[in-house]
Write a protein that holds these residues in place. Structure first.
Motif, PDB file in Angstrom:
ATOM      1  N   LEU A   1       0.854  -1.195   0.000  1.00 34.46           N
ATOM      2  CA  LEU A   1       0.000   0.000   0.000  1.00 34.46           C
ATOM      3  C   LEU A   1       0.884   1.237   0.000  1.00 34.46           C
ATOM      4  CD1 LEU A   1      -2.622  -1.120   2.664  1.00 34.46           C
ATOM      5  CD2 LEU A   1      -2.985  -0.955   0.196  1.00 34.46           C
ATOM      6  N   ASP A   2       0.554   2.208  -0.861  1.00 37.21           N
ATOM      7  CA  ASP A   2       1.409   3.391  -0.908  1.00 37.21           C
ATOM      8  C   ASP A   2       0.670   4.708  -0.700  1.00 37.21           C
ATOM      9  OD1 ASP A   2       0.146   3.434  -3.365  1.00 37.21           O
ATOM     10  OD2 ASP A   2       1.948   3.067  -4.530  1.00 37.21           O
ATOM     11  N   SER A   3      -0.636   4.650  -0.464  1.00 37.73           N
ATOM     12  CA  SER A   3      -1.364   5.873  -0.113  1.00 37.73           C
ATOM     13  C   SER A   3      -2.667   5.497   0.577  1.00 37.73           C
ATOM     14  CB  SER A   3      -1.642   6.733  -1.347  1.00 37.73           C
ATOM     15  OG  SER A   3      -2.528   6.072  -2.227  1.00 37.73           O
ATOM     16  N   ASP A   4      -3.173   6.433   1.359  1.00 39.54           N
ATOM     17  CA  ASP A   4      -4.459   6.202   2.017  1.00 39.54           C
ATOM     18  C   ASP A   4      -5.124   7.543   2.310  1.00 39.54           C
ATOM     19  OD1 ASP A   4      -4.289   6.778   5.240  1.00 39.54           O
ATOM     20  OD2 ASP A   4      -2.338   6.248   4.398  1.00 39.54           O
ATOM     21  N   SER A   5      -6.430   7.485   2.473  1.00 40.15           N
ATOM     22  CA  SER A   5      -7.188   8.671   2.878  1.00 40.15           C
ATOM     23  C   SER A   5      -8.262   8.223   3.859  1.00 40.15           C
ATOM     24  CB  SER A   5      -7.808   9.377   1.672  1.00 40.15           C
ATOM     25  OG  SER A   5      -8.686   8.512   0.983  1.00 40.15           O
ATOM     26  N   THR A   6      -8.715   9.172   4.665  1.00 38.42           N
ATOM     27  CA  THR A   6      -9.703   8.875   5.702  1.00 38.42           C
ATOM     28  C   THR A   6     -10.865   9.844   5.581  1.00 38.42           C
ATOM     29  OG1 THR A   6      -7.966   8.074   7.186  1.00 38.42           O
ATOM     30  CG2 THR A   6     -10.067   8.665   8.196  1.00 38.42           C
ATOM     31  N   LEU A   7     -12.059   9.278   5.479  1.00 39.54           N
ATOM     32  CA  LEU A   7     -13.292  10.054   5.357  1.00 39.54           C
ATOM     33  C   LEU A   7     -14.118   9.859   6.617  1.00 39.54           C
ATOM     34  CD1 LEU A   7     -15.180  11.690   3.296  1.00 39.54           C
ATOM     35  CD2 LEU A   7     -16.255   9.466   2.860  1.00 39.54           C
ATOM     36  N   VAL A   8     -14.547  10.957   7.221  1.00 34.42           N
ATOM     37  CA  VAL A   8     -15.470  10.899   8.348  1.00 34.42           C
ATOM     38  C   VAL A   8     -16.858  11.240   7.826  1.00 34.42           C
ATOM     39  CG1 VAL A   8     -16.197  12.092  10.456  1.00 34.42           C
ATOM     40  CG2 VAL A   8     -13.822  11.403  10.173  1.00 34.42           C
ATOM     41  N   SER A   9     -17.830  10.397   8.143  1.00 38.37           N
ATOM     42  CA  SER A   9     -19.217  10.619   7.703  1.00 38.37           C
ATOM     43  C   SER A   9     -20.143  10.578   8.910  1.00 38.37           C
ATOM     44  CB  SER A   9     -19.657   9.536   6.708  1.00 38.37           C
ATOM     45  OG  SER A   9     -18.805   9.486   5.604  1.00 38.37           O
TER      46      SER A   9
ATOM     47  N   ALA B   1     -10.355   2.470  -4.545  1.00 40.29           N
ATOM     48  CA  ALA B   1      -9.220   2.151  -3.683  1.00 40.29           C
ATOM     49  C   ALA B   1      -8.936   0.664  -3.847  1.00 40.29           C
ATOM     50  CB  ALA B   1      -9.557   2.503  -2.234  1.00 40.29           C
ATOM     51  N   THR B   2      -8.041   0.138  -3.029  1.00 36.18           N
ATOM     52  CA  THR B   2      -7.735  -1.290  -3.042  1.00 36.18           C
ATOM     53  C   THR B   2      -8.418  -1.985  -1.868  1.00 36.18           C
ATOM     54  OG1 THR B   2      -5.578  -0.781  -4.041  1.00 36.18           O
ATOM     55  CG2 THR B   2      -5.876  -3.001  -3.129  1.00 36.18           C
ATOM     56  N   ILE B   3      -8.238  -1.403  -0.680  1.00 36.07           N
ATOM     57  CA  ILE B   3      -8.853  -1.947   0.528  1.00 36.07           C
ATOM     58  C   ILE B   3      -9.680  -0.845   1.189  1.00 36.07           C
ATOM     59  CG2 ILE B   3      -8.424  -2.908   2.827  1.00 36.07           C
ATOM     60  CD1 ILE B   3      -5.749  -4.002   1.724  1.00 36.07           C
ATOM     61  N   SER B   4     -10.909  -1.187   1.576  1.00 32.84           N
ATOM     62  CA  SER B   4     -11.763  -0.272   2.335  1.00 32.84           C
ATOM     63  C   SER B   4     -11.942  -0.824   3.744  1.00 32.84           C
ATOM     64  CB  SER B   4     -13.142  -0.135   1.677  1.00 32.84           C
ATOM     65  OG  SER B   4     -13.042   0.471   0.412  1.00 32.84           O
TER      66      SER B   4
ATOM     67  N   ILE C   1     -13.513  -4.795   7.012  1.00 30.74           N
ATOM     68  CA  ILE C   1     -12.394  -4.615   6.088  1.00 30.74           C
ATOM     69  C   ILE C   1     -12.646  -5.518   4.886  1.00 30.74           C
ATOM     70  CG2 ILE C   1      -9.876  -4.695   5.840  1.00 30.74           C
ATOM     71  CD1 ILE C   1      -9.842  -4.828   9.014  1.00 30.74           C
ATOM     72  N   PHE C   2     -12.576  -4.952   3.670  1.00 35.08           N
ATOM     73  CA  PHE C   2     -12.920  -5.730   2.485  1.00 35.08           C
ATOM     74  C   PHE C   2     -12.320  -5.091   1.236  1.00 35.08           C
ATOM     75  CE2 PHE C   2     -16.257  -2.750   3.609  1.00 35.08           C
ATOM     76  CZ  PHE C   2     -16.526  -2.082   2.409  1.00 35.08           C
ATOM     77  N   PRO C   3     -12.248  -5.843   0.135  1.00 36.49           N
ATOM     78  CA  PRO C   3     -11.767  -5.268  -1.122  1.00 36.49           C
ATOM     79  C   PRO C   3     -12.707  -4.150  -1.581  1.00 36.49           C
ATOM     80  CG  PRO C   3     -11.761  -7.661  -1.237  1.00 36.49           C
ATOM     81  CD  PRO C   3     -12.507  -7.287   0.009  1.00 36.49           C
ATOM     82  N   SER C   4     -12.137  -3.037  -1.973  1.00 40.65           N
ATOM     83  CA  SER C   4     -12.936  -1.856  -2.333  1.00 40.65           C
ATOM     84  C   SER C   4     -13.857  -2.092  -3.519  1.00 40.65           C
ATOM     85  CB  SER C   4     -12.006  -0.678  -2.635  1.00 40.65           C
ATOM     86  OG  SER C   4     -11.177  -0.413  -1.536  1.00 40.65           O
TER      87      SER C   4
ATOM     88  N   SER D   1     -14.124   5.948   7.387  1.00 36.01           N
ATOM     89  CA  SER D   1     -13.801   5.108   6.227  1.00 36.01           C
ATOM     90  C   SER D   1     -12.353   5.336   5.846  1.00 36.01           C
ATOM     91  CB  SER D   1     -14.694   5.461   5.035  1.00 36.01           C
ATOM     92  OG  SER D   1     -16.058   5.315   5.362  1.00 36.01           O
ATOM     93  N   GLN D   2     -11.593   4.266   5.822  1.00 37.34           N
ATOM     94  CA  GLN D   2     -10.202   4.318   5.380  1.00 37.34           C
ATOM     95  C   GLN D   2     -10.121   3.688   3.992  1.00 37.34           C
ATOM     96  OE1 GLN D   2      -8.885   2.738   9.469  1.00 37.34           O
ATOM     97  NE2 GLN D   2      -6.991   3.371   8.467  1.00 37.34           N
ATOM     98  N   PHE D   3      -9.501   4.416   3.086  1.00 36.41           N
ATOM     99  CA  PHE D   3      -9.330   3.932   1.735  1.00 36.41           C
ATOM    100  C   PHE D   3      -7.829   3.775   1.485  1.00 36.41           C
ATOM    101  CE2 PHE D   3     -13.073   6.827   1.668  1.00 36.41           C
ATOM    102  CZ  PHE D   3     -14.042   5.851   1.542  1.00 36.41           C
ATOM    103  N   ALA D   4      -7.376   2.530   1.382  1.00 36.54           N
ATOM    104  CA  ALA D   4      -5.955   2.257   1.168  1.00 36.54           C
ATOM    105  C   ALA D   4      -5.749   1.847  -0.274  1.00 36.54           C
ATOM    106  CB  ALA D   4      -5.511   1.143   2.113  1.00 36.54           C
ATOM    107  N   CYS D   5      -4.722   2.410  -0.904  1.00 36.34           N
ATOM    108  CA  CYS D   5      -4.534   2.230  -2.338  1.00 36.34           C
ATOM    109  C   CYS D   5      -3.160   1.664  -2.681  1.00 36.34           C
ATOM    110  CB  CYS D   5      -4.666   3.568  -3.068  1.00 36.34           C
ATOM    111  SG  CYS D   5      -6.262   4.356  -2.805  1.00 36.34           S
ATOM    112  N   VAL D   6      -3.148   0.894  -3.749  1.00 37.40           N
ATOM    113  CA  VAL D   6      -1.911   0.481  -4.391  1.00 37.40           C
ATOM    114  C   VAL D   6      -1.890   1.150  -5.743  1.00 37.40           C
ATOM    115  CG1 VAL D   6      -0.577  -1.437  -5.316  1.00 37.40           C
ATOM    116  CG2 VAL D   6      -1.892  -1.741  -3.209  1.00 37.40           C
TER     117      VAL D   6
END
Length: 198
Positions: A105-113, A128-131, A165-168, A190-195
């Motif tokens: 994983l080389d980037s991530d973002s976090t969304l508050v809802s 994303a790759t992983i949510s 935790i699951f594939p996006s 919500s955490q969005f992790a990306c490759v």
């Protein structure tokens, strides 16, 4: 921590209860209550849209990197690093090799809802790759609904301090929230992790 493992068409879905320590959970909830006034309508923040250009959701949210220039000042952005720890990645990878992505994983973002009365999120998938979605709310719990539905067949009940935790790429939605008391709705981190294979 109590972990449950499921699969949908060979893709992993991991649910963990009591994910954060009690202290971490309480610090995060305080920060969420503080941030509530800064959350934006879907028409303002980056939103998901259907084929007709209408928003897929009715809630308020904000990306935390738009709020904090320094992640270390946020309880949310420091505590949610746990997802990327070697220990957590090993636990996930033991369940399904899909989670080998954790190592690259080389980037991530976090969304508050925040979801209040009659708020929802229609079926969508994440870019994303992983949510990873975790739930928080003030007690006593003042709402019903707000559950996560994955691929219209797998229901994950909204329980405080639970993370899914699951594939996006798995389509998911949020059932309509119903509550009668303002300010007693449901928060999601919500955490969005990306490759990014560049």
């Amino acid at each position: 921590m109590k972990l449950q493992y499921y699969e949908y068409h060979n893709l992993p879905i991991v649910i963990i209860d009591n994910y954060y320590s009690e202290t971490a959970y309480n610090n995060i909830l305080k920060e969420l209550n503080f941030l509530q006034t800064q959350l934006l309508d879907p028409s303002v923040e980056i939103a998901s849209y259907d084929n007709e250009g209408k928003s897929n959701k009715k809630n308020k949210s904000i990306f935390l990197d738009d709020v904090y220039k320094d992640r270390s000042v946020s309880h949310i952005l420091t505590e949610n690093r746990k997802l990327f720890s070697d220990e957590m990645c090993n636990i996930l990878t033991e369940k399904n090799i899909f989670f080998r992505y954790c190592d690259i994983l080389d980037s991530d973002s976090t969304l508050v809802s925040y979801y209040e009365d009659q708020d929802y999120y229609k079926p969508h998938f994440d870019h994303a790759t992983i949510s990873a979605l975790s739930w928080f709310y003030n007690e006593p719990k003042g709402f019903t609904g707000g559950d996560l539905k994955i691929e219209d067949s797998f229901l994950v009940e909204c329980v405080k301090n639970r993370i899914a935790i699951f594939p996006s790429i798995l389509q998911h939605s949020v059932t309509t929230v119903t509550n009668n008391k303002k300010g007693m709705g449901r928060f999601t981190i919500s955490q969005f992790a990306c490759v990014n294979l560049n």
